[in-house]
Design a protein around this motif. Structure first.
Motif, mmCIF file in Angstrom:
data_model
loop_
_atom_site.group_PDB
_atom_site.id
_atom_site.type_symbol
_atom_site.label_atom_id
_atom_site.label_comp_id
_atom_site.label_asym_id
_atom_site.label_seq_id
_atom_site.Cartn_x
_atom_site.Cartn_y
_atom_site.Cartn_z
ATOM 1 N N ASN A 1 -1.215 8.431 21.714
ATOM 2 C CA ASN A 1 -0.549 8.868 23.130
ATOM 3 C C ASN A 1 -0.909 9.904 23.730
ATOM 4 N N CYS A 2 -1.568 10.614 22.907
ATOM 5 C CA CYS A 2 -2.154 12.298 23.415
ATOM 6 C C CYS A 2 -3.590 12.146 24.210
ATOM 7 N N PHE A 3 -4.280 10.807 24.407
ATOM 8 C CA PHE A 3 -5.055 10.745 24.981
ATOM 9 C C PHE A 3 -4.947 10.838 26.700
ATOM 10 N N ASP A 4 -5.922 11.501 27.160
ATOM 11 C CA ASP A 4 -5.552 11.291 28.707
ATOM 12 C C ASP A 4 -6.066 9.987 29.366
ATOM 13 N N ASP A 5 -5.399 9.850 30.460
ATOM 14 C CA ASP A 5 -5.652 8.382 31.002
ATOM 15 C C ASP A 5 -7.121 8.073 31.042
ATOM 16 N N GLU B 1 -9.408 7.778 28.654
ATOM 17 C CA GLU B 1 -10.413 8.452 27.341
ATOM 18 C C GLU B 1 -9.921 7.706 26.197
#
Length: 99
Positions: A64-68, A70
């Motif tokens: 859930n910490c990946f940027d949109d 990525e």
């Protein structure tokens, strides 16, 4: 996924993990056996990744910490985290590199 923190685990071998930036913004926490190393953002408290006790040779990344745009394509496998001790062995292979 941990239903309380919203952590969506993506376990990878430590050799496949590289932190590109922001290490100075993280703090670490260990408890109980000290094997797991939980890393938290000093500003907001989010746990972006940690070294799991079930996979000490791996890294569990919070997907859930990946940027949109990525995030890699993921296949989500259900796991009974409420009864972690009884189910942890099912995760042991996740940090092993493919031959």
């Amino acid at each position: 996924m941990c239903r309380r923190s919203g952590y969506l685990h993506l376990i990878v071998p430590v050799a496949h993990f590289r932190l590109l930036a922001g290490e100075e913004s993280l703090t670490a926490y260990r408890f109980n056996t000290g094997v797991a190393v939980h890393r938290f953002c000093r500003a907001c408290g989010i746990k972006p990744f940690y070294t799991p006790r079930s996979n000490p040779d791996g890294v569990s990344v919070n997907a859930n910490c990946f940027d949109d745009g990525e995030a890699p394509d993921l296949i989500v496998t259900e796991f009974d985290g409420v009864n972690w001790e009884a189910n942890a062995a099912a995760l042991a292979h996740k940090s092993k590199q493919a031959d």
